[in-house]
Design a protein around this motif. Structure first.
Motif, PDB file in Angstrom:
ATOM      1  N   ALA A  12     -27.102  52.434 -14.796  1.00  0.00           N
ATOM      2  CA  ALA A  12     -26.188  52.546 -13.661  1.00  0.00           C
ATOM      3  C   ALA A  12     -24.936  51.537 -13.449  1.00  0.00           C
ATOM      4  CB  ALA A  12     -27.250  52.617 -12.595  1.00  0.00           C
ATOM      5  N   MET A  13     -25.201  50.386 -14.008  1.00  0.00           N
ATOM      6  CA  MET A  13     -24.391  49.349 -13.593  1.00  0.00           C
ATOM      7  C   MET A  13     -23.124  49.100 -14.671  1.00  0.00           C
ATOM      8  SD  MET A  13     -25.219  48.217 -10.903  1.00  0.00           S
ATOM      9  CE  MET A  13     -24.297  46.795 -10.703  1.00  0.00           C
ATOM     10  N   VAL A  14     -23.404  49.993 -15.637  1.00  0.00           N
ATOM     11  CA  VAL A  14     -22.463  49.970 -16.917  1.00  0.00           C
ATOM     12  C   VAL A  14     -21.157  50.270 -16.319  1.00  0.00           C
ATOM     13  CG1 VAL A  14     -21.548  51.072 -19.040  1.00  0.00           C
ATOM     14  CG2 VAL A  14     -23.901  50.482 -18.798  1.00  0.00           C
ATOM     15  N   PHE A  15     -20.759  51.270 -15.590  1.00  0.00           N
ATOM     16  CA  PHE A  15     -19.570  51.449 -15.061  1.00  0.00           C
ATOM     17  C   PHE A  15     -19.494  51.001 -13.531  1.00  0.00           C
ATOM     18  CE2 PHE A  15     -17.877  54.102 -18.265  1.00  0.00           C
ATOM     19  CZ  PHE A  15     -18.989  54.864 -18.733  1.00  0.00           C
ATOM     20  N   ALA A  16     -20.531  50.793 -12.978  1.00  0.00           N
ATOM     21  CA  ALA A  16     -20.118  50.324 -11.236  1.00  0.00           C
ATOM     22  C   ALA A  16     -20.724  48.802 -11.155  1.00  0.00           C
ATOM     23  CB  ALA A  16     -21.351  51.226 -10.570  1.00  0.00           C
ATOM     24  N   MET A  17     -19.729  48.156 -11.721  1.00  0.00           N
ATOM     25  CA  MET A  17     -20.020  46.642 -11.264  1.00  0.00           C
ATOM     26  C   MET A  17     -19.390  46.241 -10.262  1.00  0.00           C
ATOM     27  SD  MET A  17     -22.215  45.772 -13.735  1.00  0.00           S
ATOM     28  CE  MET A  17     -22.270  43.918 -13.651  1.00  0.00           C
ATOM     29  N   GLU A 155     -28.282  52.305  -4.627  1.00  0.00           N
ATOM     30  CA  GLU A 155     -28.460  53.472  -3.782  1.00  0.00           C
ATOM     31  C   GLU A 155     -28.043  54.593  -4.516  1.00  0.00           C
ATOM     32  OE1 GLU A 155     -27.544  51.850   0.604  1.00  0.00           O
ATOM     33  OE2 GLU A 155     -25.679  51.686  -0.779  1.00  0.00           O
ATOM     34  N   THR A 156     -28.631  55.827  -4.065  1.00  0.00           N
ATOM     35  CA  THR A 156     -28.338  57.373  -4.870  1.00  0.00           C
ATOM     36  C   THR A 156     -27.924  58.164  -3.915  1.00  0.00           C
ATOM     37  OG1 THR A 156     -29.968  56.711  -6.363  1.00  0.00           O
ATOM     38  CG2 THR A 156     -29.522  58.882  -6.022  1.00  0.00           C
ATOM     39  N   THR A 324     -25.699  57.004  -8.726  1.00  0.00           N
ATOM     40  CA  THR A 324     -26.713  55.959  -8.603  1.00  0.00           C
ATOM     41  C   THR A 324     -25.701  54.709  -8.771  1.00  0.00           C
ATOM     42  OG1 THR A 324     -28.730  57.122  -8.978  1.00  0.00           O
ATOM     43  CG2 THR A 324     -28.730  54.751  -9.112  1.00  0.00           C
ATOM     44  N   GLY A 325     -25.938  53.605  -7.852  1.00  0.00           N
ATOM     45  CA  GLY A 325     -24.903  52.535  -8.061  1.00  0.00           C
ATOM     46  C   GLY A 325     -25.016  51.664  -6.995  1.00  0.00           C
ATOM     47  N   TRP A 397     -21.210  54.570  -9.915  1.00  0.00           N
ATOM     48  CA  TRP A 397     -20.266  54.397  -8.880  1.00  0.00           C
ATOM     49  C   TRP A 397     -18.838  54.023  -9.388  1.00  0.00           C
ATOM     50  CZ3 TRP A 397     -22.874  52.526  -3.644  1.00  0.00           C
ATOM     51  CH2 TRP A 397     -23.935  53.649  -3.388  1.00  0.00           C
ATOM     52  N   ALA A 398     -18.036  54.707  -9.987  1.00  0.00           N
ATOM     53  CA  ALA A 398     -16.919  54.386 -10.406  1.00  0.00           C
ATOM     54  C   ALA A 398     -15.932  53.970  -9.602  1.00  0.00           C
ATOM     55  CB  ALA A 398     -16.106  55.442 -11.204  1.00  0.00           C
ATOM     56  N   PHE A 399     -16.261  54.723  -8.055  1.00  0.00           N
ATOM     57  CA  PHE A 399     -15.277  54.416  -7.207  1.00  0.00           C
ATOM     58  C   PHE A 399     -15.262  52.857  -6.618  1.00  0.00           C
ATOM     59  CE2 PHE A 399     -19.158  55.736  -4.702  1.00  0.00           C
ATOM     60  CZ  PHE A 399     -19.206  54.536  -4.014  1.00  0.00           C
TER      61      PHE A 399
END
Length: 446
Positions: A12-17, A155-156, A324-325, A397-399
């Motif tokens: 989940a943290m790969v894209f959503a840092m 969170e999801t 998830t992120g 979470w790309a946002f």
């Protein structure tokens, strides 16, 4: 289950840092201003060296933080002050507080805040709190590679579903595996709403208390798939809007198969939407793990609740999991005194390792990315693990990469409001794509 969680967190943290609330998500509750937590020092307590001032991001966790801060002060004699920013006002409050002589020693800085606050963040590379992370992927780095911020919860969110109502309508969650099947079920329920006594989707309100779910969380869908295609790992200067037709498809479904449609959505609130679901007037409700306790408290049975992925018609989405992120990261103020920095680091270490701290974190935030974290009891978090265990990919979470997030989202909400009132989808495309480029340019202007 812990292995599943570890896997989920890592992916989940790969894209959503870090970027929906209203939201974010979890910013829907009334704002509460925190109060100072320190208890009076007694003769048995060691003399305090330094102090802690935490500017809390989450209003719903204010009471829990106040109690935990008080406990820590009783144990150590170190004063801990917790102030909670009003919902949706964190950046404004942080800007004001950081200009004061007694600025926060602990604050929130995610991807969206690095451009503004990165230079004020203490390098956490060699600290005990950083070493408590279950994976080093749960941290943000500056351009020099220093660790400036660490995630403290995951969170999801997805489409919360009332299984009892779904079955009453003659359907089951097993039918829904992609956008086409979701639409077929929702269309049928909406067509028979008068007969059934309930509709498909709760109101997709565009009032400020609700709009973050769509300008942030739903907008994540086209961003996630575009960034996945392009291998994006840092905030891009521009986006193409490649998947905006998919965004339109799910938005149209939300706003058509619902009792509230058209211009009425402009003033529909978050309370209105959650109330419809709690009262058994709708089957589907887009929201996240933070809503679970409130739904059960309202009388919904735990066994009747589940969460579905947000399907929007992308090829292969039958293997999609839940979104998830996190956008919740701790940073320590590098401009604080050495004593206050150390006091803050010691406090954080205690929060993520002690029985008192890990219990509070689990109860308030569910899944937390630390070695000593308790297993999350929230069943929606467990569902996220199950999807991954079954071979599904989490929608990260790309946002979190959104530039000038509040301004960009405001533009998207304005365009969505025009659209539901009979306007053109082109306005949404312009706000999404051109708005992104404009906000990025403004944010990075010399």
């Amino acid at each position: 289950m812990k292995k599943f969680l570890a896997l989920l967190l890592t992916v989940a943290m790969v894209f959503a840092m870090a970027a929906c609330s209203a939201p974010a998500a979890d910013e829907t509750k009334p704002a509460e201003e925190g109060t100072e937590a320190p208890a009076e020092e007694t003769s048995e307590q060691p003399a305090a060296s330094g102090s802690v001032y935490y500017l809390n991001f989450k209003p719903e966790a204010d009471a829990a933080w106040q109690e935990l801060a008080k406990k820590y002060t009783e144990l150590t004699g170190v004063p801990v002050k917790v102030v909670t920013a009003a919902s949706g006002e964190y950046q404004t409050t942080l800007t004001s507080e950081m200009d004061k002589s007694e600025a926060p020693t602990l604050f929130q800085c995610n991807e969206g805040g690095i451009a503004t606050w990165g230079e004020d963040c203490y390098d956490l590379t060699d600290t005990a709190i950083y070493n408590e992370l279950a994976s080093k992927d749960y941290a943000l780095k500056n351009a020099e590679g220093g660790i400036i911020s660490i995630a403290y919860c995951l969170e999801t969110y997805g489409i919360i579903t009332n299984k009892a109502l779904l079955e009453k309508a003659g359907h089951s969650v097993d039918e829904i595996k992609d956008f086409a099947s979701l639409k077929a079920v929702a269309d049928d329920i909406h067509a028979r709403a008068a007969e059934l006594g309930f509709d498909a989707f709760s109101s997709a309100g565009l009032d400020g208390s609700s709009s973050w779910r769509f300008s942030g969380h739903l907008a994540n869908m086209p961003l996630f798939y575009e960034f996945r295609d392009d291998g994006v790992s840092a905030k891009p200067a521009t986006i193409t809007g490649k998947y905006l037709d998919n965004y339109k498809a799910i938005w149209d479904l939300y706003t058509t198969d619902s009792a509230t449609t058209g211009a009425d959505l402009i003033t529909a609130t978050g309370d209105m939407s959650s109330g419809e679901f709690k009262e058994g007037k709708t089957v589907f409700y887009q929201n996240g793990t933070w809503e679970y306790a409130g739904l059960v408290e309202a009388g919904l049975k735990p066994e009747d609740l589940t969460m579905l992925p947000i399907y929007c018609g992308v090829e292969g989405e039958e293997k999609a999991g839940l979104c998830t992120g996190t956008e919740n990261y701790w940073s320590v103020n590098a401009n604080a005194s050495e004593e206050d920095i150390q006091a803050t680091l010691d406090f954080l270490y205690w929060v993520v390792t002690s029985e008192e701290g890990t219990t509070m974190m689990s109860e308030q935030f569910g899944a937390c990315p630390f070695k000593s974290s308790k297993e999350a009891s929230n069943p929606f978090s467990a569902l996220a693990n199950e999807y991954v265990a079954n071979g599904c990919y989490p929608v990260t979470w790309a946002f979190n990469y959104t530039p000038a997030v509040e301004d960009w989202r405001a533009g998207v909400v304005d365009a969505l409001s025009k659209y539901v009132a009979g306007g053109s989808w082109d306005d949404v495309k312009t706000a999404f794509v051109d708005g992104w480029a404009a906000q990025y340019a403004a944010e990075n202007a010399a």
